[in-house]
Scaffold this motif. Sequence first.
Motif, PDB file in Angstrom:
ATOM      1  N   MET A   1      24.509  35.911  54.273  1.00  0.00           N
ATOM      2  CA  MET A   1      24.060  36.964  55.188  1.00  0.00           C
ATOM      3  C   MET A   1      23.467  36.381  56.453  1.00  0.00           C
ATOM      4  O   MET A   1      22.489  35.642  56.425  1.00  0.00           O
ATOM      5  N   LEU A  24      41.230  45.236  57.781  1.00  0.00           N
ATOM      6  CA  LEU A  24      39.948  45.026  57.118  1.00  0.00           C
ATOM      7  C   LEU A  24      39.148  43.994  57.914  1.00  0.00           C
ATOM      8  O   LEU A  24      39.692  43.295  58.748  1.00  0.00           O
ATOM      9  N   PRO A  25      37.841  43.903  57.653  1.00  0.00           N
ATOM     10  CA  PRO A  25      37.127  42.768  58.218  1.00  0.00           C
ATOM     11  C   PRO A  25      37.747  41.498  57.625  1.00  0.00           C
ATOM     12  O   PRO A  25      38.058  41.480  56.444  1.00  0.00           O
ATOM     13  N   GLU A  27      36.961  38.808  56.384  1.00  0.00           N
ATOM     14  CA  GLU A  27      36.499  38.197  55.146  1.00  0.00           C
ATOM     15  C   GLU A  27      37.042  38.903  53.909  1.00  0.00           C
ATOM     16  O   GLU A  27      37.002  38.374  52.813  1.00  0.00           O
ATOM     17  N   TYR A  28      37.543  40.123  54.099  1.00  0.00           N
ATOM     18  CA  TYR A  28      38.103  40.844  52.957  1.00  0.00           C
ATOM     19  C   TYR A  28      39.627  40.740  52.878  1.00  0.00           C
ATOM     20  O   TYR A  28      40.232  41.340  52.017  1.00  0.00           O
ATOM     21  N   GLU A  30      41.447  38.518  51.843  1.00  0.00           N
ATOM     22  CA  GLU A  30      41.955  37.937  50.602  1.00  0.00           C
ATOM     23  C   GLU A  30      42.189  38.988  49.529  1.00  0.00           C
ATOM     24  O   GLU A  30      42.865  38.734  48.543  1.00  0.00           O
ATOM     25  N   PHE A  31      41.622  40.174  49.733  1.00  0.00           N
ATOM     26  CA  PHE A  31      41.831  41.216  48.740  1.00  0.00           C
ATOM     27  C   PHE A  31      42.877  42.225  49.190  1.00  0.00           C
ATOM     28  O   PHE A  31      43.108  43.215  48.513  1.00  0.00           O
ATOM     29  N   ASN A  62      33.803  29.568  47.274  1.00  0.00           N
ATOM     30  CA  ASN A  62      34.080  30.900  46.754  1.00  0.00           C
ATOM     31  C   ASN A  62      34.416  30.847  45.276  1.00  0.00           C
ATOM     32  O   ASN A  62      33.973  31.674  44.495  1.00  0.00           O
ATOM     33  N   SER A  65      31.763  30.024  42.262  1.00  0.00           N
ATOM     34  CA  SER A  65      30.771  30.990  41.791  1.00  0.00           C
ATOM     35  C   SER A  65      31.312  31.881  40.675  1.00  0.00           C
ATOM     36  O   SER A  65      30.614  32.717  40.149  1.00  0.00           O
ATOM     37  N   LEU A  66      32.560  31.700  40.335  1.00  0.00           N
ATOM     38  CA  LEU A  66      33.132  32.523  39.273  1.00  0.00           C
ATOM     39  C   LEU A  66      33.433  31.671  38.049  1.00  0.00           C
ATOM     40  O   LEU A  66      33.681  30.474  38.162  1.00  0.00           O
ATOM     41  N   ALA A  70      37.454  34.321  34.801  1.00  0.00           N
ATOM     42  CA  ALA A  70      37.499  35.359  35.827  1.00  0.00           C
ATOM     43  C   ALA A  70      38.366  34.911  36.997  1.00  0.00           C
ATOM     44  O   ALA A  70      39.094  35.703  37.589  1.00  0.00           O
ATOM     45  N   ARG A  73      41.971  35.447  36.167  1.00  0.00           N
ATOM     46  CA  ARG A  73      42.343  36.856  36.230  1.00  0.00           C
ATOM     47  C   ARG A  73      42.458  37.320  37.676  1.00  0.00           C
ATOM     48  O   ARG A  73      43.391  38.023  38.045  1.00  0.00           O
ATOM     49  N   ALA A  74      41.491  36.892  38.480  1.00  0.00           N
ATOM     50  CA  ALA A  74      41.491  37.294  39.887  1.00  0.00           C
ATOM     51  C   ALA A  74      42.751  36.798  40.577  1.00  0.00           C
ATOM     52  O   ALA A  74      43.375  37.500  41.367  1.00  0.00           O
ATOM     53  N   ASP A  77      45.724  38.815  39.595  1.00  0.00           N
ATOM     54  CA  ASP A  77      45.632  40.100  40.274  1.00  0.00           C
ATOM     55  C   ASP A  77      46.097  39.979  41.713  1.00  0.00           C
ATOM     56  O   ASP A  77      46.887  40.784  42.203  1.00  0.00           O
ATOM     57  N   LYS A  81      49.283  41.732  43.595  1.00  0.00           N
ATOM     58  CA  LYS A  81      49.087  42.548  44.786  1.00  0.00           C
ATOM     59  C   LYS A  81      49.973  42.061  45.922  1.00  0.00           C
ATOM     60  O   LYS A  81      50.609  42.843  46.626  1.00  0.00           O
TER      61      LYS A  81
END
Lengths: 201, 190
Positions: A1, A24-25, A27-28, A30-31, A62, A65-66, A70, A73-74, A77, A81
């Motif tokens: 932040m 999108l912004p 930073e998003y 990737e989704f 990035n 932290s997972l 997970a 799976r990400a 996904d 997509k």
Amino acid sequence: MADTATASDARPPKSVVYCGVCSLPPEYCEFGGTTKKCAEWLEKAHPALYTALYSSEALSQNLSSLSVDAQKRAEKDAQKKAAKAEAAEARESEKRATSKVIIKRVERNKRKHITEISGLEHFNVDLKKAAKEFGKKFATGSSVTKTASGGEEITVQGDVSDEVLDWVVEKYNVPEDNVEQIEDKKKEKKAAPPMVAPQPT
Amino acid sequence: MFKKEFTAGQKSKVKSSAQRAVRAKVIETYPGLEPYIDDVLPKKEQLDLVKVPDRVSLYCNGSTPLFWQHMDDAIIPHLTVVHKYPWAFKRIRIDRGAIRFVMSGATLMVPGLTSPGGRLPGDEDAGVYDNGGQDIDAGEVVVVEAEGKEHACLIGVLKMGTKEMKEKKKGVGIENGHYVGDGLWKLDLS
């Protein structure tokens, strides 16, 4: 932040960069499913942001932290997509390549004509808006009408087929080969058929 | 709520009295936005009301969407507004693993908020999410940001107060919010 909690009254609004590909912004991105394209766009448009977001350092951070599970799976996904987005795009471009825009000049009353434009909907054009635009551009009446076969087409008053052709190619990026110009002679008088009347185009 | 893409319905002008009411309501709901209200909702501009499926009405200024409201529920800002003035709203944060679910329109579940990557008011290292140490009650509008990201990804009405969340650590957090990349986000008003 990046921002701190010191919310003073004079604090100016944040200016936000939005991705030119997926809106999108960044930073998003990737989704969003079109990650690759987004990254390319960002590299060109905002190199500084690109390095901040896509450096190998940031990426590994990035992931760390997972949990491994997970992560897997990400990834799966994300792949799904991306594949979906790609397929949709392929379908779209195929549709673009195969579908045709037909500009038809219909004789209404001897010297008076109307121009019917059908097939524009395949090129992601909002018919209602396009009709309004035609009306404005040519200063004539223009509307969306239902065809007998159930579809919709744009009807412009007056013979404007040449201008419409140019406009469609230029404004809606329809390849010129996909636009067809026809003249409808259905309503000509019965005596006319044997001799081919000169048709100014 | 806006998982599917949709097209805007009819657009109508908002009466100036109604416009004042909207303004008052926005200030009441989001006191933090008050210093910027003239930038967000200029007094002199004509506000438009766009009807959107599912009984949602969307207030916009020209072609920029500003606020949406489902029937008579809370009036909720569009995420572009949130991105500009993030500090004007109550914020919470989700962990990284939850982002992809949020971005595909799932209901926000509480574990995404209570896990190490998530932040709720009253946490030890809450930072900007502290909200003055006050818990946020159910029914309030919150902005949801994400771990490692600068901008908000979701806004919606809390289904469960943050205090309860910390106790239970499961269940539904936010249902039917507005997230980046949903139908409302992609809506073209021009």
